[in-house]
Design a protein around this motif. Structure first.
Motif, PDB file in Angstrom:
ATOM      1  N   HIS A 259     -32.830  13.814 -34.924  1.00 39.12           N
ATOM      2  CA  HIS A 259     -32.208  14.159 -36.195  1.00 39.12           C
ATOM      3  C   HIS A 259     -30.689  14.016 -36.147  1.00 39.12           C
ATOM      4  O   HIS A 259     -30.015  14.362 -37.086  1.00 39.12           O
ATOM      5  CB  HIS A 259     -32.593  15.586 -36.590  1.00 39.12           C
ATOM      6  CG  HIS A 259     -32.365  16.563 -35.483  1.00 39.12           C
ATOM      7  ND1 HIS A 259     -33.231  16.696 -34.439  1.00 39.12           N
ATOM      8  CD2 HIS A 259     -31.367  17.430 -35.245  1.00 39.12           C
ATOM      9  CE1 HIS A 259     -32.781  17.613 -33.615  1.00 39.12           C
ATOM     10  NE2 HIS A 259     -31.643  18.076 -34.065  1.00 39.12           N
TER      11      HIS A 259
ATOM     12  N   ALA B 294     -36.588  20.442 -31.825  1.00 40.47           N
ATOM     13  CA  ALA B 294     -35.134  20.515 -31.970  1.00 40.47           C
ATOM     14  C   ALA B 294     -34.522  20.135 -30.638  1.00 40.47           C
ATOM     15  O   ALA B 294     -35.223  20.138 -29.615  1.00 40.47           O
ATOM     16  CB  ALA B 294     -34.696  21.929 -32.344  1.00 40.47           C
ATOM     17  N   GLY B 295     -33.235  19.836 -30.667  1.00 39.71           N
ATOM     18  CA  GLY B 295     -32.552  19.558 -29.414  1.00 39.71           C
ATOM     19  C   GLY B 295     -32.686  20.720 -28.457  1.00 39.71           C
ATOM     20  O   GLY B 295     -33.008  20.553 -27.278  1.00 39.71           O
TER      21      GLY B 295
ATOM     22  N   ASN C 115     -26.888  24.860 -23.878  1.00 38.23           N
ATOM     23  CA  ASN C 115     -27.212  24.547 -22.484  1.00 38.23           C
ATOM     24  C   ASN C 115     -27.341  25.809 -21.627  1.00 38.23           C
ATOM     25  O   ASN C 115     -28.415  26.043 -21.056  1.00 38.23           O
ATOM     26  CB  ASN C 115     -26.189  23.582 -21.862  1.00 38.23           C
ATOM     27  CG  ASN C 115     -26.214  22.174 -22.464  1.00 38.23           C
ATOM     28  OD1 ASN C 115     -25.500  21.297 -22.031  1.00 38.23           O
ATOM     29  ND2 ASN C 115     -27.041  21.940 -23.474  1.00 38.23           N
TER      30      ASN C 115
ATOM     31  N   THR D 116     -19.049  16.576 -24.568  1.00 44.01           N
ATOM     32  CA  THR D 116     -18.628  17.181 -25.828  1.00 44.01           C
ATOM     33  C   THR D 116     -17.114  17.054 -26.010  1.00 44.01           C
ATOM     34  O   THR D 116     -16.591  17.388 -27.066  1.00 44.01           O
ATOM     35  CB  THR D 116     -19.013  18.661 -25.881  1.00 44.01           C
ATOM     36  OG1 THR D 116     -18.486  19.291 -24.721  1.00 44.01           O
ATOM     37  CG2 THR D 116     -20.513  18.841 -25.899  1.00 44.01           C
TER      38      THR D 116
HETATM   39  C1  LIG Z   1     -26.651  19.649 -31.568  1.00 38.53           C
HETATM   40  C2  LIG Z   1     -26.482  19.824 -30.103  1.00 38.53           C
HETATM   41  C3  LIG Z   1     -27.456  20.483 -29.324  1.00 38.53           C
HETATM   42  C4  LIG Z   1     -28.630  21.221 -29.904  1.00 38.53           C
HETATM   43  O1  LIG Z   1     -29.457  20.477 -30.728  1.00 38.53           O
HETATM   44  P1  LIG Z   1     -30.269  21.144 -31.944  1.00 38.53           P
HETATM   45  O2  LIG Z   1     -31.145  20.047 -32.391  1.00 38.53           O
HETATM   46  O3  LIG Z   1     -29.272  21.584 -32.952  1.00 38.53           O
HETATM   47  O4  LIG Z   1     -31.061  22.293 -31.373  1.00 38.53           O
HETATM   48  C5  LIG Z   1     -27.277  20.515 -27.950  1.00 38.53           C
HETATM   49  N1  LIG Z   1     -26.189  19.968 -27.368  1.00 38.53           N
HETATM   50  C6  LIG Z   1     -25.224  19.343 -28.085  1.00 38.53           C
HETATM   51  C7  LIG Z   1     -24.042  18.751 -27.362  1.00 38.53           C
HETATM   52  C8  LIG Z   1     -25.330  19.265 -29.469  1.00 38.53           C
HETATM   53  O5  LIG Z   1     -24.352  18.677 -30.190  1.00 38.53           O
END
Ligand SMILES: *Cc1c(COP(=O)(O)O)cnc(C)c1O
Length: 510
Positions: free
Chosen positions: A265, A132-133, A169, A214
């Motif tokens: 994803h 995951a991110g 973060n 963001t």
């Molecule tokens: C979606 C997102 C994440 C986290 O990613 P996941 O795959 O949902 O864990 C981190 N930073 C930003 C700016 C995001 O939009």
């Protein structure tokens, strides 16, 4: 109101009639481990089960049914072809513990995906294993820590995070045992450089940045920021959630980032947002190569992690060697190859299906296609932003061009007619649109973070503007009408605080 499947259950009903009966031999299961009572599963016919779940699926908003401009999530249409190819029986049948000699095709795809991602991001190495991110972030900050520790630079435990950052973060930094220091954003949406200069020092482990941020704007001072942080001895982490905007155009590696995650994803062909499987591949600069999470795919016989600029993989033949040449043999690198690795983050190599979809998507697009993604994502966002501005909506950063997403604020509407971002989000459902991201980033009051993505056509964007204008008009005429929305959904407006604090979705048999 939809019935629960338990509510249509009737004792003794089953789907047996259309299936051959198997005599199940329970003898090998020790008696003590066998069930004493039947599991409390719903007893329904096959057709009832099919209808039930199909009906439920149609209550959802999805890309397949609705425009879904959820900012920061890149909810774009993902080509079916990617899924079809990732689901080839040969891929599905491969056991994750199959020996390398039986997995050469899969390993070749993973190797090439690593190469493509290195090329597209300008990084020196890629590990595909995070799921995951957020887990990619964890890997990244763990690598930053490992780097400082390996240099015996033990005081560096502070991670700088702009106030606009995604919540993962600061959470990541804390999970990695660091402390978080918040850096303010200026009125134009850029990092406040003076505040940054004042914050860096011998305790700085690194900074986590999203670019485009963001707030939907490209951080113009990124080179300067990299210089300030590097000079202070810190490293730069790139949150790649917004990579879609700059795909094929600008590379995090060239901006000076040392480590990045990509939300495959979001950007690379797996629908995001359903809570389903993800892939948060990480890319690193030269100095972090030894710390990469394992396993990583390499060509056997080559110096374990290749160093130096990435070649152009998009034009290379897909793992097929020229006639007569010996095709390379691939293998996994593990802790023997990378003794300083931060270790393993997932079972096996990560989410194989998501990685394969990303690979196919990248191969379908090629270099040219990557450019198109960035260009159309940006064009669509700027078109939508200009139309909404012309319709009278307030932009959060009116002096800035949008990247792939942008923010409007309803601060004025709230003050004048009590119209909130929630009201608009709920009323949009009645008009057949999934709501944009609301109340994020926290910096902008009553905000809607709108991301159309590159896969939407002009008519859809125009209709969406019309819906927003209509809702605003409705609110001016009768605010209670908008506050009562949604009217057309299976449930009306929920008590969202209670839904979070007292969530209870268990079914209790009477
Ligand atoms: C979606 C997102 C994440 C986290 O990613 P996941 O795959 O949902 O864990 C981190 N930073 C930003 C700016 C995001 O939009």
């Amino acid at each position: 109101m939809e019935k629960l499947i338990f509510e249509i259950s009737r004792a003794g009903r089953s789907a047996d009639a259309q299936h051959p009966q198997f005599a199940v031999d329970t003898a090998p299961v020790p008696a003590a481990l066998r069930r004493k009572t039947k599991p409390k599963l719903p007893e329904v016919s096959e057709l009832q089960a099919v209808r039930h779940f199909t009906r439920l699926s149609r209550l959802n908003f999805s890309i397949d049914t609705h425009f879904y401009p959820l900012g920061s999530c890149t909810m774009k249409y993902n080509p079916r072809a990617c899924n079809t190819l990732a689901m080839l029986p040969e891929f599905l049948a491969r056991h994750p513990l199959a020996p390398e000699s039986h997995s050469q095709g899969f390993l070749a795809c993973m190797y090439e995906l690593q190469e493509i991602l290195m090329d597209v991001t300008g990084m020196a190495g890629v590990s595909l294993t995070p799921m995951a991110g957020a887990q990619g972030e964890f890997a990244g900050v763990a690598m930053i820590r490992a780097y400082h520790q390996a240099r015996n630079d033990l005081e560096r435990t502070e991670i700088l995070v702009p106030d606009a950052a995604h919540g993962t973060n600061p959470a990541t930094a804390v999970q990695c045992g660091c402390t978080v220091r918040e850096i303010p954003t200026n009125a134009e949406g850029d990092v406040d450089l003076e505040a940054l200069k004042a914050a860096v020092g011998p305790k700085t482990a690194g900074i986590m940045l999203t670019n485009p941020s963001t707030l939907g704007v490209f951080e113009r001072n990124i080179k300067k920021i990299a210089e300030i942080v590097h000079q202070a001895g810190g490293l730069l982490y790139y949150d790649g959630a917004n990579l879609n905007a700059i795909l094929g155009k600008v590379r995090p590696g060239d901006m000076g980032f040392d480590v990045i995650h990509m939300n495959l994803h979001k950007t690379f062909s797996t629908p995001h947002g359903g809570g389903g499987p993800g892939a948060g591949a990480v890319g690193v600069s030269q100095r972090l190569l030894p710390f990469m999470p394992i396993p990583v795919v390499a060509i056997d016989g080559q110096n374990c992690v290749r160093r130096g600029p990435a070649p152009a993989p998009a034009s290379a033949p897909a793992g097929a060697a020229a006639e007569g040449a010996v095709s390379p043999s691939y293998r996994w690198l593990d802790e023997r190859d990378l003794p300083q690795t931060i270790g393993r983050l997932s079972a096996f190599m990560g989410n194989a299906g998501v990685l394969l979809r990303a690979y196919v998507y990248a191969r379908l697009l090629g270099r040219e296609g990557m450019h198109r993604v960035g260009e159309y994502a940006t064009l669509n966002a700027n078109y939508l932003m200009a139309k909404l501005r012309d319709a009278g909506f307030d932009l959060a950063f009116p002096s800035r061009r949008a990247s792939h997403e942008f923010i409007i604020t309803l601060k004025r509407q709230k003050k004048e007619i009590e119209l909130t971002a929630t009201d608009v989000a709920k009323r949009l459902l009645d008009y057949g649109y999934h709501a944009p991201t609301v109340y994020f980033p926290l910096l902008v009051p009553e905000c809607l973070l709108i991301e159309p993505t590159e896969t939407e056509d002009k008519e859809t964007l125009d209709n969406f503007v019309d819906a927003l204008v209509k809702i605003w008009d409705e609110a001016k005429a009768d605010i209670q009408k908008v506050k009562g929305a949604p009217y057309t959904m299976p449930v009306r407006r929920l008590d969202d605080v209670r839904a979070v604090r007292q969530l209870d979705v268990r079914y209790q048999a009477a």
